[in-house]
Structure formats: C-alpha cells, structure tokens
Scaffold this active site. Structure first.
Site, short mmCIF file in Angstrom:
data_model
loop_
_atom_site.label_atom_id
_atom_site.label_comp_id
_atom_site.label_asym_id
_atom_site.label_seq_id
_atom_site.Cartn_x
_atom_site.Cartn_y
_atom_site.Cartn_z
N CYS A 2 79.00 -18.39 34.23
CA CYS A 2 80.06 -17.93 35.12
C CYS A 2 81.04 -17.13 34.26
CB CYS A 2 80.80 -19.10 35.74
SG CYS A 2 79.71 -20.23 36.63
N ARG A 27 77.82 -11.99 34.50
CA ARG A 27 77.64 -13.40 34.13
C ARG A 27 77.32 -14.28 35.34
NH1 ARG A 27 79.55 -14.75 29.20
NH2 ARG A 27 79.79 -16.90 29.85
N TRP A 75 78.03 -18.38 39.12
CA TRP A 75 76.58 -18.45 39.20
C TRP A 75 76.28 -19.92 39.41
CZ3 TRP A 75 72.53 -20.71 36.37
CH2 TRP A 75 71.26 -20.20 36.64
N ASN A 100 83.46 -22.60 33.35
CA ASN A 100 82.12 -22.09 33.06
C ASN A 100 81.41 -23.17 32.25
OD1 ASN A 100 79.85 -20.62 32.25
ND2 ASN A 100 80.95 -19.70 30.52
N GLY A 101 80.25 -23.62 32.73
CA GLY A 101 79.53 -24.67 32.01
C GLY A 101 79.08 -25.76 32.97
N GLU A 484 57.10 -8.23 27.66
CA GLU A 484 58.43 -7.72 27.96
C GLU A 484 58.38 -6.75 29.16
OE1 GLU A 484 61.32 -8.50 27.33
OE2 GLU A 484 62.52 -6.72 27.72
N LYS A 488 60.43 -7.31 32.63
CA LYS A 488 61.34 -6.31 33.19
C LYS A 488 60.98 -6.05 34.64
CE LYS A 488 63.83 -6.38 31.01
NZ LYS A 488 64.26 -6.87 29.72
N GLU A 491 61.83 -9.06 36.87
CA GLU A 491 63.27 -9.30 36.91
C GLU A 491 64.01 -8.38 37.88
OE1 GLU A 491 64.63 -8.66 32.90
OE2 GLU A 491 66.22 -10.15 33.07
N HIS A 507 38.59 -13.83 30.15
CA HIS A 507 38.57 -15.29 30.18
C HIS A 507 39.27 -15.86 31.40
CE1 HIS A 507 36.75 -15.46 26.25
NE2 HIS A 507 37.67 -14.62 25.79
N LYS A 606 73.65 -12.63 33.16
CA LYS A 606 73.44 -11.96 31.88
C LYS A 606 73.45 -12.95 30.71
CE LYS A 606 73.07 -8.41 29.17
NZ LYS A 606 71.76 -7.76 29.14
C1 AGP Z 1 66.24 -10.21 29.71
O1 AGP Z 1 66.13 -9.09 30.48
C2 AGP Z 1 66.93 -11.35 30.24
N1 AGP Z 1 68.02 -11.03 31.03
C3 AGP Z 1 66.89 -12.66 29.50
O2 AGP Z 1 65.56 -12.99 29.33
C4 AGP Z 1 67.63 -12.76 28.13
O3 AGP Z 1 66.97 -12.01 27.17
C5 AGP Z 1 67.71 -14.24 27.73
O4 AGP Z 1 68.47 -14.94 28.67
C6 AGP Z 1 68.28 -14.45 26.34
O5 AGP Z 1 69.57 -13.95 26.23
P1 AGP Z 1 70.24 -13.70 24.82
O6 AGP Z 1 69.48 -12.63 24.13
O7 AGP Z 1 71.65 -13.31 25.15
O8 AGP Z 1 70.18 -15.00 24.07
#
Ligand code: AGP
Length: 611
Positions: A2, A27, A75, A100-101, A484, A488, A491, A507, A606
């Site tokens: 958050c 966030r 969040w 936040n937490g 990756e 992407k 996501e 396989h 994020k």
């Molecule tokens: C990637 O697109 C993500 N949003 C997510 O996987 C991110 O890389 C992950 O949460 C780790 O974050 P960080 O690099 O800030 O530790």
C-alpha cells in the site's frame, strides 16, 4: 503493497497528499482515502473504492481543508476493497491511521480491544492499530508515547502514519518491515512510502531505519527515535533522479516510456564501472575484491522478474567465471533447510529493495554461515541496500509501470558486471572478458536498433489479441528470457502464458500445441541454435503458429505459420539482454489491443512489501 503519504505543512495539504497518492498508485490501487485535521481540530475523512481518481472526484465534491493530514492507497490483504475497509482508519472521531503491511496478531488484539468496548467497523487488520493507539493515547495523553507503547504489542510488518485531534499539528510515522521516508521541506515535513510521492515538494529525504518512530510537528520539526526509544539523528539525503522521470512525457504509458529508456539506463548502469581491461572490481565496494576472491559458490535469491535475472546470471557465472551458482525464489528459500557450502556469497536482486520475501531471505541468510551479502538494487536507501554488505546499484531510475522492464535489463547489465568482476578476480579468460566488456559498451546503441523495430512488433501483436494462451520457448540463458516474456504477457494482457526450455517441449507441453496456441521462440545465433531449430519443427508439424525472434544471420526462412523478426547481431553473451526488448514490446502492444490497464494491471502492486 500500500502507499502512505503524510504532511505537516504551512498550507492546505489536500493537493500535496492527492498528488502523493497518484505517484504511489503503483503500490496498490483498489481503494484510497485521506484524513485532514481542520483548523478547528475536526478530523475529516474521504474514502473511495477504486483508483485515486475516484477519491479525487469525491474531494472535488467535498474538499478537505487543513495543514495536517495523512492519506493512503490500498492493495487489499485483509478485507475486500470497500469504502469501509479503505484507509485512513479511525478510532471514534479523534484518531486516524494509515498502514502499509500486515499485523499478524490482529485477531488476538481485536478480541482484547472488543472486550474493552472498542467497536470495529471494518474487516481490516489495520483497525486494531487505530483502537490500540486511541487506548494508549487515553492513558498517556501523548501521541508519541502512545505510538511507542502500541508498537511494542504489534506483530508483523508496518509502516504507519498517525494523527490525533488531541495533538493538532503532529503526524507520527513508524516503520518495521515496510518502507517509510521523511521528506524534509522548508518549514514543512512529510512522510511517504517512497520518495517519488514527495518530489513535488522536496528532494531531501531521511530514510527511516527498522524500528524508527518519527514525530513531525509545525515549522518542519522532525524528531526521530530508534527502536529503543532513544532520540537519534539520521542523515538527510538528496534525491538524485529528476522529477521528469516520474511523468509519461510523450508516451501513452509509463511501460512504453520505460521500455524506450533502456538504452540510456543500461549506459548509466555501466558508467564508471568499465575500465580498459574490463570491469572495475572496486565499483562493487572497497572490500569487494577480497570477498569476491574468496567466493567459491554463489546463492542468488529474488522474486518475479528479478528472479529471472538471477536465472540468466547462473548461466553467465558458471560459464564465464566458473563459479557454481544456485538461484532460488525468495519465498521458497527462506523456508528451506538451506545447506551453505563454505565460502558462499549471498546475492539478492530487487528493483525496489523492499520486497518482503527477498528482505526476509537476506535476514535469514545473515544468520547462516555465508561469506557476505551483495544486493543488486535500483533504490538507494532501500532496506535491502542498507542491510547488505555490498551493493551494486542499477541506474534504471524510478520504474512506475507495475510490469518491470528497464529494471530487468539493468539488473542483467549489473549481473554481467558481477560475472566479469568474479571472472577477473578468479583468473578467468582475460581475452573473453575484454570482448564482453567491449560488447557491453556497444549494447545501448544496439538496443536502440531493436527498439526501432517497434512498429513491426506492433503488427505481430495483432495475432495474439484474440488468443487465450501462448507458449514461450528458449534454450540456455534464453530459457529465463522466455520465462520473463511469458510473465510480461500474462501480467499485462491477462493471456495465459507459459515458458519452457525448448528441449522440454516434447516431454509434455507439445500436447497443447494447435492452431490456437501461438508459440514464441527466442533464437539468437548461439551454439544451441541447431537444436532449437528441430524443436521449432516439432511445433510446425502440429499446426502451431510460430513467432521467432532471431539473429539477422540465422538461416531460418519465413514460411506460412512461421513469422520471423530479425534482430541485429550481438555478442552471444549479451543476447539475453537484447532479446528481452522485443518480448516486452510484444506484451505491451497485445495489452494495448486488449484494452487492459497497462501500467496498473489488475490484482498486482509494484512493490510487494507483504509476505
Ligand atoms: C515484474 O514485472 C513484477 N512486477 C514482479 O515480478 C517483480 O519483479 C517482483 O515482485 C520483485 O520485485 P523487486 O524486484 O522489487 O524485488
């Protein structure tokens, strides 16, 4: 997870808090709220479900006014995204808190507080903090004391902003396990989860340390107390990245802007770290050389995209530096009975430096017999940076899009520097090190050539817009790049995507391949190319539509069902960095075609500061 903003200013703080929330929306963005103490010491609050723009609309209807306030973008962790669960939470009409937490012992505390007559109106863990603080304020009549006493009973992680109408003009902040910075203004003081939120009002920040509590009061007074309650001084640091980095500029989305920034941020990550004979080992810190020379193994721990960067590095470290390397996701590593071989270096990777799992893994590792810890991170002053023995900062600048792009390629760049540093210290092939260093210098220019293929990639993306699934294939160091690429795509476009080492296709996953399953393959011209070509044949034979990103020299012809995008030639060591770019652009254009929220995809945040 958050975002928090707080202000004690000499003007109405509504605009400052609202702008701060907009900058923190990455966030979390399922609800938002703000509380401001009016001149006649009334606590006024507005909350709204949805993005910060919904709160903004409410504030236009019924503005808040006052010089002291706190605000939050959420969040959800405990309780659905509803107005009642949105922060700030209050205890009666006298105290408001943003958090936040996660409070792990909230159920026990709730039962205790209910027994004492406190009435709960939300499903959140945060509300226990509000009532706990109100109870302690009633007892001590001092907000700082109330916060310090209440914190001693809280389990879990928090960053807090608190105000009470009994102490108008004061905002208290506290952090344990979640980030919080103090913005130092002129006659004003601010709080936020991230300096970005406050760049509109200051570029001077104090990064609070674990267990710190801060009292902001009129005139810009800032008093900090450590976990034992002692008054302490923390350094004021000037934020180095300009505020221009936090706007979209000419781009439609932050993600597209950040993709196009990659040549310059890769160059910035290399700056000052390459000498004539390769990497300058001292750029890792004064005692790096002695630590690196003793390192016989490496353990890399990270999450998500950062984990993929670590997976690429394993291929590099073993091949060019000859050092056995293990890579693991932080959330698994920290709960394993890890066996640490003698002389193992512990490496964490994180864009934010605040990812709860990665931080917990570092703390777990610090209790074990590692040689030392190195953090590769993008945020100076973050917890990971402060708590590691050595740091190598990536120079990606603020990354706002939730989908990580430039943070990933700068991590890879930093990891190649680490590989070269270890190779150099361990007496690896010096000629090869010089070649790779030279290729690194050329990388930004070649990356620009790849980004110039944007229009062609946009054309390719049309083939994905109506699909529900996609398969990504790669071999060697390009398998993590395929992972990756799949991350992407899922996501931001919500298309289900998986990645496999190309040799694994036969396989099992081959059973999924038909005309509805596009298959994307990364095929630079390296030693595994011939093997990859036969894997591609397997796909074509089952009617699968293939999209191949290949080196300009690769002898594969475009035919029906096989579309090729040719990339400029690059030293094979650096191909994983370059081949990431078209996959990012492909996901971006597919998401735009599908009309999803590219910069803030659903259900994500994020910075994941909860476990
Ligand atoms: C990637 O697109 C993500 N949003 C997510 O996987 C991110 O890389 C992950 O949460 C780790 O974050 P960080 O690099 O800030 O530790």
């Amino acid at each position: 997870m958050c975002g928090i903003v707080g202000a004690v200013a000499e003007r109405n703080v509504q605009g400052i808090l609202l702008e701060g929330l907009k900058r923190l929306e990455y966030r979390g963005y399922d609800s938002a709220g703000m509380a401001i103490l009016s001149e006649d010491t009334r606590l006024n609050r507005q909350r709204a479900v949805g993005k910060v723009s919904s709160l903004e609309a409410c504030l236009q209807e019924a503005p808040l006014n006052g010089n002291v306030g706190i605000a939050h973008t959420r969040w959800a962790t405990h309780g659905r995204p509803t107005e009642g669960n949105a922060h700030p939470h209050q205890s009666g009409d006298s105290l408001a808190v943003v958090h936040n937490g996660i409070i792990e012992n909230f159920e026990t505390l709730k039962t205790e507080l209910e027994g004492q007559g406190y009435v709960f109106t939300s499903e959140t863990d945060t509300e226990v903090i509000a009532h706990l603080l109100a109870r302690e304020f009633t007892r001590s009549q001092d907000l700082l004391t109330a916060v310090q006493r209440a914190l001693s009973g809280l389990g879990g992680a928090y960053a807090l902003g608190v105000m009470h109408k009994g102490e108008p003009g004061v905002v208290i902040g506290a952090r344990k396990g979640s980030p919080l910075v103090v913005g130092v203004g002129i006659g004003e003081a601010f709080l936020a989860s991230d300096p970005l939120a406050l760049l509109q009002v200051t570029d001077r920040f104090i990064y609070l340390q674990e267990g710190d509590v801060v009292r902001l009061s009129p005139g810009g007074r800032i008093e900090i107390f450590d976990a034992s309650g002692e008054a302490v001084k923390r350094p004021v640091q000037v934020f180095e990245h300009g505020d221009g980095l936090t706007t979209k500029g000419e781009y439609r989305h932050f993600m597209l802007k950040e993709i196009h920034e990659q040549p310059q941020v890769i160059a910035a990550t290399l700056e000052g770290r390459l000498g004539e004979r390769g990497v300058l080992v001292e750029s890792f810190g004064t005692n790096a050389e002695s630590l690196f020379s003793r390192a016989k193994q490496i353990h890399i721990v990270a999450c998500g995209t950062s984990y993929h960067a670590g997976m690429v590095a394993r291929y590099w470290l073993e091949r060019y530096a000859g050092i056995p390397t293990q890579v693991e996701v932080a959330s698994e590593y920290r709960y394993r009975s890890v066996v640490v071989p003698e002389d193992t270096l512990f490496v964490t990777l994180s864009q934010s430096g605040e990812t709860a799992d990665t931080l917990a893994a570092l703390r777990f590792a610090q209790e074990r017999d590692y040689l030392g810890s190195l953090a590769i991170c993008n945020v100076p002053g973050s917890s990971l940076v402060r708590e590691s023995d050595l740091t190598l900062m990536t120079q990606a600048g603020p990354e706002i899009g939730v989908a990580s792009t430039k943070a990933f390629t700068t991590q890879l760049t930093a990891l190649m520097l680490l590989t070269l540093a270890l190779a150099r210290v361990h007496g690896g092939d010096a000629q090869r090190q010089v070649e790779i260093a030279a290729a690194l210098r050329e990388l930004p220019a070649i990356a620009n050539q790849v980004l110039a293929l944007d229009n062609e990639i946009e054309v390719l993306s049309a083939a994905f817009a109506e699909k529900n699934h996609a398969l990504f294939l790669g071999r060697g160091a390009h398998f993590p790049i395929a992972l990756e690429g799949a991350l992407k795509l899922k996501e931001i476009s919500y298309i289900h995507a998986e990645a496999y080492p190309a040799g694994e296709l036969k396989h099992g996953p081959l059973a999924l391949v038909d005309s509805e399953m596009p298959v994307i393959s990364v095929a630079p011209n390296d030693e595994l190319l011939d093997k990859l070509k036969s894997n591609l044949q397997e796909v074509r034979a089952r009617g699968g539509e293939l999209f191949v990103f290949a080196d300009e020299d690769v002898a594969i012809e475009q035919t029906e069902g096989l579309r090729i995008l040719r990339l400029p030639h690059i030293d094979e060591a650096l191909a994983p960095i370059l081949y990431t770019l078209p996959l990012q652009l492909l996901s971006y254009h597919v998401a735009v075609l599908k009309g999803t929220d590219v910069d803030q995809p659903r259900n994500l945040a994020k910075s994941v500061t909860v476990e």
